[in-house]
Design an enzyme around this catalytic site. Sequence first.
Site, PDB file in Angstrom:
ATOM      1  N   LYS A   1       0.835  -1.209   0.000  1.00 28.80           N
ATOM      2  CA  LYS A   1       0.000   0.000   0.000  1.00 28.80           C
ATOM      3  C   LYS A   1       0.872   1.263   0.000  1.00 28.80           C
ATOM      4  O   LYS A   1       0.634   2.184  -0.769  1.00 28.80           O
ATOM      5  CB  LYS A   1      -0.924   0.028   1.231  1.00 28.80           C
ATOM      6  CG  LYS A   1      -1.929  -1.107   1.281  1.00 28.80           C
ATOM      7  CD  LYS A   1      -2.960  -0.927   2.390  1.00 28.80           C
ATOM      8  CE  LYS A   1      -2.385  -0.965   3.788  1.00 28.80           C
ATOM      9  NZ  LYS A   1      -1.821  -2.276   4.189  1.00 28.80           N
TER      10      LYS A   1
ATOM     11  N   ARG B   1      -9.391   0.816   9.267  1.00 32.78           N
ATOM     12  CA  ARG B   1      -8.990  -0.569   9.538  1.00 32.78           C
ATOM     13  C   ARG B   1     -10.018  -1.310  10.380  1.00 32.78           C
ATOM     14  O   ARG B   1      -9.813  -2.466  10.695  1.00 32.78           O
ATOM     15  CB  ARG B   1      -7.671  -0.557  10.303  1.00 32.78           C
ATOM     16  CG  ARG B   1      -6.426  -0.795   9.438  1.00 32.78           C
ATOM     17  CD  ARG B   1      -5.242  -0.617  10.360  1.00 32.78           C
ATOM     18  NE  ARG B   1      -4.067  -1.310  10.000  1.00 32.78           N
ATOM     19  CZ  ARG B   1      -2.993  -0.729   9.453  1.00 32.78           C
ATOM     20  NH1 ARG B   1      -3.026   0.534   9.109  1.00 32.78           N
ATOM     21  NH2 ARG B   1      -1.916  -1.432   9.227  1.00 32.78           N
TER      22      ARG B   1
ATOM     23  N   ARG C   1      11.452  -6.324   4.401  1.00 33.95           N
ATOM     24  CA  ARG C   1      11.264  -4.876   4.235  1.00 33.95           C
ATOM     25  C   ARG C   1      12.212  -4.078   5.136  1.00 33.95           C
ATOM     26  O   ARG C   1      12.373  -4.374   6.307  1.00 33.95           O
ATOM     27  CB  ARG C   1       9.810  -4.516   4.568  1.00 33.95           C
ATOM     28  CG  ARG C   1       9.552  -3.017   4.519  1.00 33.95           C
ATOM     29  CD  ARG C   1       8.109  -2.695   4.414  1.00 33.95           C
ATOM     30  NE  ARG C   1       7.371  -2.917   5.653  1.00 33.95           N
ATOM     31  CZ  ARG C   1       6.071  -2.669   5.782  1.00 33.95           C
ATOM     32  NH1 ARG C   1       5.376  -2.231   4.752  1.00 33.95           N
ATOM     33  NH2 ARG C   1       5.462  -2.894   6.923  1.00 33.95           N
TER      34      ARG C   1
ATOM     35  N   ARG D   1      11.383  -2.130  10.795  1.00 32.00           N
ATOM     36  CA  ARG D   1      10.337  -1.783  11.762  1.00 32.00           C
ATOM     37  C   ARG D   1      10.205  -2.887  12.804  1.00 32.00           C
ATOM     38  O   ARG D   1      10.242  -4.071  12.457  1.00 32.00           O
ATOM     39  CB  ARG D   1       9.002  -1.620  11.020  1.00 32.00           C
ATOM     40  CG  ARG D   1       8.852  -0.266  10.367  1.00 32.00           C
ATOM     41  CD  ARG D   1       7.668  -0.183   9.442  1.00 32.00           C
ATOM     42  NE  ARG D   1       6.411  -0.715   9.989  1.00 32.00           N
ATOM     43  CZ  ARG D   1       5.232  -0.600   9.375  1.00 32.00           C
ATOM     44  NH1 ARG D   1       5.160   0.030   8.217  1.00 32.00           N
ATOM     45  NH2 ARG D   1       4.143  -1.115   9.899  1.00 32.00           N
TER      46      ARG D   1
ATOM     47  N   ARG E   1      -0.243  -9.038  13.440  1.00 32.72           N
ATOM     48  CA  ARG E   1      -0.864  -8.067  12.524  1.00 32.72           C
ATOM     49  C   ARG E   1      -1.768  -8.765  11.512  1.00 32.72           C
ATOM     50  O   ARG E   1      -2.810  -8.247  11.131  1.00 32.72           O
ATOM     51  CB  ARG E   1       0.215  -7.244  11.809  1.00 32.72           C
ATOM     52  CG  ARG E   1       0.866  -6.221  12.745  1.00 32.72           C
ATOM     53  CD  ARG E   1       2.187  -5.754  12.211  1.00 32.72           C
ATOM     54  NE  ARG E   1       2.064  -4.915  11.041  1.00 32.72           N
ATOM     55  CZ  ARG E   1       3.044  -4.738  10.155  1.00 32.72           C
ATOM     56  NH1 ARG E   1       4.202  -5.354  10.312  1.00 32.72           N
ATOM     57  NH2 ARG E   1       2.858  -3.943   9.126  1.00 32.72           N
TER      58      ARG E   1
HETATM   59  P1  AMP Z   1       1.010   0.517   8.928  1.00 35.76           P
HETATM   60  O1  AMP Z   1       2.231   1.317   8.664  1.00 35.76           O
HETATM   61  O2  AMP Z   1      -0.176   0.980   8.146  1.00 35.76           O
HETATM   62  O3  AMP Z   1       1.257  -0.969   8.770  1.00 35.76           O
HETATM   63  O4  AMP Z   1       0.618   0.744  10.468  1.00 35.76           O
HETATM   64  C1  AMP Z   1       1.510   0.409  11.505  1.00 35.76           C
HETATM   65  C2  AMP Z   1       0.778   0.279  12.814  1.00 35.76           C
HETATM   66  O5  AMP Z   1       0.177   1.533  13.145  1.00 35.76           O
HETATM   67  C3  AMP Z   1      -0.364  -0.727  12.824  1.00 35.76           C
HETATM   68  O6  AMP Z   1       0.052  -2.063  13.039  1.00 35.76           O
HETATM   69  C4  AMP Z   1      -1.211  -0.181  13.981  1.00 35.76           C
HETATM   70  O7  AMP Z   1      -0.622  -0.486  15.228  1.00 35.76           O
HETATM   71  C5  AMP Z   1      -1.083   1.334  13.774  1.00 35.76           C
HETATM   72  N1  AMP Z   1      -2.149   1.820  12.864  1.00 35.76           N
HETATM   73  C6  AMP Z   1      -1.985   2.346  11.625  1.00 35.76           C
HETATM   74  N2  AMP Z   1      -3.163   2.682  11.079  1.00 35.76           N
HETATM   75  C7  AMP Z   1      -4.097   2.341  12.003  1.00 35.76           C
HETATM   76  C8  AMP Z   1      -5.522   2.407  12.028  1.00 35.76           C
HETATM   77  N3  AMP Z   1      -6.232   2.885  10.984  1.00 35.76           N
HETATM   78  N4  AMP Z   1      -6.153   1.969  13.148  1.00 35.76           N
HETATM   79  C9  AMP Z   1      -5.483   1.493  14.206  1.00 35.76           C
HETATM   80  N5  AMP Z   1      -4.142   1.370  14.239  1.00 35.76           N
HETATM   81  C10 AMP Z   1      -3.445   1.806  13.144  1.00 35.76           C
END
Ligand code: AMP
Length: 216
Positions: A13, A88, A127, A158, A169
Site C-alpha cells: 500500500k 482498519r 522490508r 520496523r 498483525r
Molecule cells: P502501517 O504502517 O499501516 O502498517 O501501520 C503500523 C501500525 O500503526 C499498525 O500495526 C497499527 O498499530 C497502527 N495503525 C496504523 N493505522 C491504524 C488504524 N487505521 N487503526 C489502528 N491502528 C493503526
Amino acid sequence: MKLILFGPPGVGKGTQAKLLVEEFNCKHISTGDLLREAVKNKTPLGLKAKTYMDAGNLVPDEVVIGLIEEVLAADDTRENFILDGFPRTVPQAEALDELFKKLNITLDYVLSLEVENDEIVRRLSQRRLCRSCGRIYILSQIGNNVKCPACGGEIYQRDDDKPEAVRRRLEVYQQQTKPLLDYYRKSGKLVPINGMHEIGYVHKLILDQLYKNYKG
Ligand code: AMP
C-alpha cells in the site's frame, strides 16, 4: 482523486501510494506514518500509540479517527488524497463516512490490493526503511548497506515487521479489518487489484482501472 488503499499489511500500500502521489499530485495520508512520526517525536499521542504498534495491535479507534479528522479538514487535502492504512475497523469506516458527509467529500474508489499470505510474510521480513526519507526497500536491493542509497539516512527494520508482530498483525487484519471488504463492496466502490506482481506492473494495473472508471 479521492482514494482509499486497502489491504493487509505488506501488500504494497505504501509503495503504491507513493507512485500514485507522483501521478496525481495528491496528498498521501498514512495513519501508520503519522503514528510513527508521533512515536519518533515522543508526543503524548506517540507515547500512547507505541505499545499497541510494537505488539502488532491496532491503536484505539478514537485516536486514529481524531488524527484523520485533523488532516482531512485541511482545504488543500480534501479534494485530492489517498488514504493508506485507514480505515482498519468498521467503526473507523463509519466515522470516515460521517466525516466525508460533513466535509462534502465523495470518495472515488477503494483499491483493494490482494496478495497471498506466504508472500506477505516474505515481503514483511525483507522490508527495510530509511529513517530520514521514509523510502521503502527490500533487503536484496540494499544488501548489508546501513545507509539509504537515496539520501544517506539510516536504514532500519520496523519492530512490527519482526515475525511475532507480523503474525499478530495478520490475525488483527483477519478479525478486524477484512470485514471492511464487505462494507465497501456494498457501496460499489471496491476495485480489486492483483498485488502479486512486481511494483511497476501493479502500478499499471491500478492506473488502468482508474482511467477506465474515473469520471472526474
Ligand atoms: P502501517 O504502517 O499501516 O502498517 O501501520 C503500523 C501500525 O500503526 C499498525 O500495526 C497499527 O498499530 C497502527 N495503525 C496504523 N493505522 C491504524 C488504524 N487505521 N487503526 C489502528 N491502528 C493503526
